[in-house]
Motif scaffolding. Sequence first.
Motif, PDB file in Angstrom:
ATOM      1  N   ALA A  53       0.830  -1.207   0.000  1.00  0.00           N
ATOM      2  CA  ALA A  53       0.000   0.000   0.000  1.00  0.00           C
ATOM      3  C   ALA A  53       0.867   1.261   0.000  1.00  0.00           C
ATOM      4  O   ALA A  53       0.608   2.211  -0.751  1.00  0.00           O
ATOM      5  CB  ALA A  53      -0.930  -0.003   1.219  1.00  0.00           C
ATOM      6  N   ARG A  54       1.882   1.264   0.837  1.00  0.00           N
ATOM      7  CA  ARG A  54       2.754   2.439   0.918  1.00  0.00           C
ATOM      8  C   ARG A  54       3.482   2.677  -0.414  1.00  0.00           C
ATOM      9  O   ARG A  54       3.562   3.807  -0.892  1.00  0.00           O
ATOM     10  CB  ARG A  54       3.776   2.246   2.045  1.00  0.00           C
ATOM     11  N   LEU A  69      -7.008   1.519  -3.643  1.00  0.00           N
ATOM     12  CA  LEU A  69      -6.312   0.426  -2.975  1.00  0.00           C
ATOM     13  C   LEU A  69      -7.346  -0.590  -2.528  1.00  0.00           C
ATOM     14  O   LEU A  69      -8.344  -0.222  -1.898  1.00  0.00           O
ATOM     15  CB  LEU A  69      -5.510   0.935  -1.780  1.00  0.00           C
ATOM     16  N   VAL A  84      -3.034   2.253   6.036  1.00  0.00           N
ATOM     17  CA  VAL A  84      -3.125   2.970   4.760  1.00  0.00           C
ATOM     18  C   VAL A  84      -3.283   4.471   4.995  1.00  0.00           C
ATOM     19  O   VAL A  84      -2.632   5.298   4.339  1.00  0.00           O
ATOM     20  CB  VAL A  84      -4.289   2.433   3.912  1.00  0.00           C
ATOM     21  N   LEU A  99     -10.750   3.421  -1.157  1.00  0.00           N
ATOM     22  CA  LEU A  99     -10.351   2.208  -0.457  1.00  0.00           C
ATOM     23  C   LEU A  99     -11.442   1.158  -0.600  1.00  0.00           C
ATOM     24  O   LEU A  99     -12.584   1.379  -0.195  1.00  0.00           O
ATOM     25  CB  LEU A  99     -10.084   2.519   1.016  1.00  0.00           C
TER      26      LEU A  99
END
Length: 326
Positions: A53-54, A69, A84, A99
Motif C-alpha cells: 500500500a505504501r 487500494l 493505509v 479504499l
Amino acid sequence: MLSPVLAFRPARVVERLEARSAACPLSSKDLLATAAALRLTLPLVRAPTPGVARAALVAAKQVQSVLGLAMPPGLSPEGWFASVAAAADEVAAGLPIFLVGEVVVEGRREAEVEAAFKAAWRLADAGLTHLTVDLSAVPAEGRAEVLERVSAPAMERGLGLDCIVLQGEEAAARPLFAELARRDAAPDMASLRCEAPEGPAEARAQVKDLLTLCASLAGTPVLRRGPVTPDLLGSIKGSPVAGCDDGGAAAAAAVLMIPYAPRPPDVGRGAGALEKAEAELSEDGQARLETQAYLEVLDFLERLGAAGSAPRLVRALERKLAEPGA
C-alpha cells in the motif's frame, strides 16, 4: 494549506483518521462521474500488506495519479485502514484515493446473507470507501434481494458499490441490474473478472466486451479485474472503461522479496500470513519489497494513462464545491 477537496471525505472516514490528517480517502461515488467526464480510467491496486500500500501511494504521488487500494478478504479492515491512512498522510497528503473492500456472499441462506451483511457493515464502519460484492454463489433468482440487503451499509454511508460479473455470464447481469434499478438499489459499477489477453487483438476485443457490458447495463460503468498486460493497458488508456485493477501484479512482485512467504495463485488469499511475513522483514528487506511494488505500480499507472489524473480530478471537484448550493 489543506485542499478543499478534503471536504468530500465521508464522515466515517474523518472520524477514523488521526487529528489533522491530510489523507484523502474519498467515496468512489464522488469520483466516477468526474473521472468519466475527464475520460479517465480509475486505477486500482491490490494491497494485501502495508508495504504494498505504501509503495503504491508513493508511486501515485510521484506521477500525481488518483489511486484505489483494494484490501483482500481475511484482513482486519480497521488495522488495514489505519496503516493505509497513516501512509497516505505521510507520503501522499491530499492525493485523492479510494479504499475498496470485498464481501463474498456464500449462499442464499439467511445465515450466509446475515454474515455478508455484517462483513459489509464492518468494512463501512472501518472507513473503507467502496464495497465490492461477489454474488456468484447465490442463485440468479435471489441475487437482487441479497445484494440489496448486503449493500445497505454502503448505501447508508454514501459509499461506492460494485457487483462482480463473471466473464461469460454477462447476459445474466442484465436482468439483475434492471431489477436493482427498479428497487432503487443499483450499484455504481459492475466489475468484470477477465483472463489476461493473449496479444493486441484479444486485448482490443476484451475492451470492446467491457464497453458492450456497460451499454447493456444501461450505461453502468464497468471496472475490469484480473491479470493485465501492456497490450491491454494500452487499449484501455483513453477509453471509456471506468476502472482497471492491476491483477495483483504489485503484490506478486512484493511477495518475491519475502523469504518463505506463502505464494498462492491469488496473492489476495492468505493475506494475513503475508502481512505477518512482511512484518518480520529486516529494514533492508522491507525497502526491497517496497521498491519492487513501487516499480510495478509506476508502470501500471503510466501505461493506463493515469499520470496527472489527480490534479485534474481535484480541480473538477473544487469547481463542484464552488457551485451555488454545494
